[in-house]
Write a protein that holds these residues in place. Sequence first.
Motif, mmCIF file in Angstrom:
data_model
loop_
_atom_site.group_PDB
_atom_site.id
_atom_site.type_symbol
_atom_site.label_atom_id
_atom_site.label_comp_id
_atom_site.label_asym_id
_atom_site.label_seq_id
_atom_site.Cartn_x
_atom_site.Cartn_y
_atom_site.Cartn_z
ATOM 1 N N ILE A 1 0.751 -1.245 -0.068
ATOM 2 C CA ILE A 1 0.004 -0.031 0.023
ATOM 3 C C ILE A 1 0.891 1.379 -0.003
ATOM 4 O O ILE A 1 1.836 1.146 0.926
ATOM 5 C CB ILE A 1 -0.859 -0.085 1.237
ATOM 6 N N ILE B 1 0.837 5.355 0.873
ATOM 7 C CA ILE B 1 0.068 6.198 1.577
ATOM 8 C C ILE B 1 0.805 7.609 0.878
ATOM 9 O O ILE B 1 2.038 7.618 1.256
ATOM 10 C CB ILE B 1 -0.088 6.075 2.988
ATOM 11 N N ALA C 1 -0.120 12.027 6.361
ATOM 12 C CA ALA C 1 -0.807 10.792 7.054
ATOM 13 C C ALA C 1 -0.053 9.864 7.848
ATOM 14 O O ALA C 1 -0.362 8.803 8.448
ATOM 15 C CB ALA C 1 -1.639 9.990 5.968
ATOM 16 N N ASP C 2 1.368 9.870 7.478
ATOM 17 C CA ASP C 2 2.235 9.186 8.148
ATOM 18 C C ASP C 2 2.338 9.496 9.838
ATOM 19 O O ASP C 2 2.858 8.750 10.803
ATOM 20 C CB ASP C 2 3.836 9.147 7.818
ATOM 21 N N MET D 1 -1.535 6.057 8.844
ATOM 22 C CA MET D 1 -0.691 4.950 8.474
ATOM 23 C C MET D 1 -0.188 3.887 9.556
ATOM 24 O O MET D 1 -0.299 3.003 9.370
ATOM 25 C CB MET D 1 0.598 5.710 7.808
ATOM 26 N N LEU E 1 -3.123 1.861 10.274
ATOM 27 C CA LEU E 1 -3.490 0.798 9.192
ATOM 28 C C LEU E 1 -2.311 -0.455 9.277
ATOM 29 O O LEU E 1 -2.649 -1.512 9.242
ATOM 30 C CB LEU E 1 -3.216 1.622 7.812
ATOM 31 N N ILE F 1 3.450 -1.277 3.935
ATOM 32 C CA ILE F 1 3.159 0.208 3.566
ATOM 33 C C ILE F 1 4.243 1.262 3.662
ATOM 34 O O ILE F 1 5.133 1.289 4.486
ATOM 35 C CB ILE F 1 2.136 0.569 4.874
ATOM 36 N N TYR G 1 4.981 5.542 2.935
ATOM 37 C CA TYR G 1 4.553 6.807 2.652
ATOM 38 C C TYR G 1 5.301 7.679 1.961
ATOM 39 O O TYR G 1 6.497 7.591 1.716
ATOM 40 C CB TYR G 1 4.429 7.312 4.185
ATOM 41 N N ILE H 1 -3.506 4.879 -1.417
ATOM 42 C CA ILE H 1 -4.369 5.731 -0.499
ATOM 43 C C ILE H 1 -3.809 7.137 -0.498
ATOM 44 O O ILE H 1 -2.669 7.315 0.148
ATOM 45 C CB ILE H 1 -4.626 4.892 0.791
ATOM 46 N N PHE I 1 -4.157 10.788 1.003
ATOM 47 C CA PHE I 1 -5.015 11.977 1.784
ATOM 48 C C PHE I 1 -5.074 13.346 1.192
ATOM 49 O O PHE I 1 -3.833 13.739 1.010
ATOM 50 C CB PHE I 1 -4.319 11.698 3.161
ATOM 51 N N THR J 1 -6.848 3.292 -6.730
ATOM 52 C CA THR J 1 -6.694 4.804 -5.861
ATOM 53 C C THR J 1 -7.887 5.053 -5.190
ATOM 54 O O THR J 1 -8.996 5.046 -5.504
ATOM 55 C CB THR J 1 -6.107 5.679 -6.770
ATOM 56 N N ALA K 1 -8.250 4.163 9.670
ATOM 57 C CA ALA K 1 -7.788 2.734 9.324
ATOM 58 C C ALA K 1 -8.796 1.674 9.573
ATOM 59 O O ALA K 1 -8.894 0.606 8.692
ATOM 60 C CB ALA K 1 -6.405 2.265 10.464
#
Length: 767
Positions: free
Chosen positions: A417, A419, A424-425, A464, A467, A475, A477, A497, A499, A532, A568
Amino acid sequence: MSDGQNRTIRVACSAVRAPAGREGFKLSRTIASGLAALVAMLTCVSSGAAEQLQPDKPWMNPALDTDSRTRVLLEAMTRDEKLALVFGYFSSDAPWKNFKKPAAGLEQSAGYVGGSSRLGIPALMETDAGTGVASQPGPNPRLRTALPSNLATAASWDPDLAYAGGRMIGNEARLSGFNVLLAGGINLLREPRNGRNFEYGGEDPLLAANIVAAQIRGIQSNHIISTIKHYALNDQETNRTTLSVHIDDRSARMSDLLAFELAIAQSSPGAVMCAYNRVNEVYSCESRWLLDEVLKSDWGYKGFVMSDWGATHSTIPAANAGLDQQSGYPFDASPYFADALKEAVEDGYVPAARLDDMAARILRSMFVNGLFDEPVKAGDIDFAGHAEVSRAAAEGAMVLLKNDHHLLPLAKSVRSILIVGSHADAGVLSGGGSSQVYPVSGTALLERRPKGAGPRVYFRSSPMQALAAHIPARITYDAGTDIKAAAKLARHSDVVIVFARQWTTEGLDSTMHLDEEQDALIVALARVNAKTVVVLETGGPVLMPWVDKVAAVLEAWYPGSSGGEAIARVLVGEVNPSGRLPVTFPRSLEQLPRPHLDGFPEQHNARFSVDYTIEGAAVGYKWFDRRHFEPLFPFGHGLSYSKFDFSNFAAEVDDKRLSVRFAVKNTGDRAGKYVAQVYVSPIGGAAASGWEAPKRLSGFKKVSLQPGEGADVSLSIEPRILAVYDDAGKSWVIEEGDYDVSLSTDARTVVSHTKVHIPRQIIPISR
Ligand code: BGC
């Protein structure tokens, strides 16, 4: 003392203590007033039966009814003591005005109104706002729990959740030493670019009233006062203190004022905060029509009106029009309700009886809400428990706008994934201004802005990280600042994903466009990866030129201090999304009643009119229906991971009251919540019946169902929602006729409908 005397005392004392409803203990009618009450009470005291009674302060006796306590206390007060009650201070230093906060006020807070130790009147300790205990800027913000934005709470369509949130923030206010929470934002979402929409309850009066009233009841269950604000029609921030909105009496009462009317009736907020703007040329805080006529006379409101901080503009006109308390000095140009008011009362320009009424209203609200009997005291807060309340509120509020090919919830088989964007991290975004809460769980980031308002505050609650704890995928970022680089990463990920954020704040309206090339970023990512997902963190509606290109869109609003975890859990399906839009998302600005926002960008002190007669009471979906516009996403829209079936929809009018019932079943394979929406339309057409638009949301209910579970639901419809305001007769009138009643999944999607005949009814305006 003889046996006979003893018996008399016992009877008098039990009468004094007899429980009688919400306002505590009431005296029996025979001894309810004045002297008799006093005699009964002193008898109790002299018998030693009620140690806590204070003979020199009879109003401190909780056994007396509120009106008697207020009257007896008022009689004991000097004019100066009454005047002290009607004048509030800012409770933070204001160096630009050379102002130091009152010594007894709480640091970095919104307001302070002195009490009286002679009389035992507690000081009013005031704090913002609707989503938690806020702090004014300064070195030591108090760290508290932040709920999701109020608009998010409205998106839950769940008054129980709103109540729980209100109860939680009221508890934190109380344990922080505050007895007034400046909450209850309910300005109707008439202008989707309003920078404060996140503080309000959306575009529909019934939904907004039910949600905000529940929140106020929750707050006031802590024996503190909640306001409801900003009264009225303060629907844009651009030049909010100088503009004048124009609207006729009838349209106002059927839209923005209706939201206040219903919410006040359901929750009895201790105070109403009047607004900055002018209405039909007159400042809200000196509008006799708004304050004296509509609020106090027509609706019978018994609490007090406090001004917004800087919204008082006079002494005599404001006091005589119904303003009861000037707030937040030195925000106003002058201390209008201090010496100037004293002089005006002495000279007879403001009747002494009016000053009595001002003080009495404040005292009454304090008695009713327990400020005398249950004084606030700082104490330990259950932050862990409150984080759960905030998380549940965020989870109930998220709106799944789009979900092609069931991309969400994310499959366990997803291996990678990406992000992108919006930090969002690290955390989730919050709205700015006086309602800004500094979360106890930490601030992830203060994003300074080159000029103007800010900083943008991100709460430490990383989507993140959350998740990663819920799904085994790899994952990564990317900040999204280099669009090409982000697209390169996106090409090699199973799912992207992104944001996207819209930071909004008090004092500044938005444009509805995502800023800083976010649109281009989303398009670039969607071009290289069909899977997406866009997660929106916005104050209100935004334009989505990319909506057809992405697979899924989740509106997370400003999700509060547990927001990352909530996002999440929705993405992975531990929570089934159940929010519904409390506002129409337009396709373009051209669809709005005012495609150009009047006065934007703000010119300092510009005075102009905003014409609300264009749409009148047809706010939001009502305007869209009237103009046959196709929105991007309609009011009430929201998808679920479950499926629901409906049957047996029926409507009936019994004793003039419309009710509906139906059966609903969760036919999906996971637990979910369904929001039943009932809309009513006059069959002869809106114009013939005097309605502002073809249909109105007339009832709603959120139903929680396990897989395979069914429920029978019934709803009783609030009569005023079917009525039109008759300004000549000063009453609500339901016209006799046939009405279409529909069960719908949103304002445009009917599941089932039926016809009813409703007789003519006149509902008196005063209560
Ligand atoms: C806001 C109010 C707030 C007050 C006190 C004003 O700027 O409009 O909503 O309660 O400040 O902070």
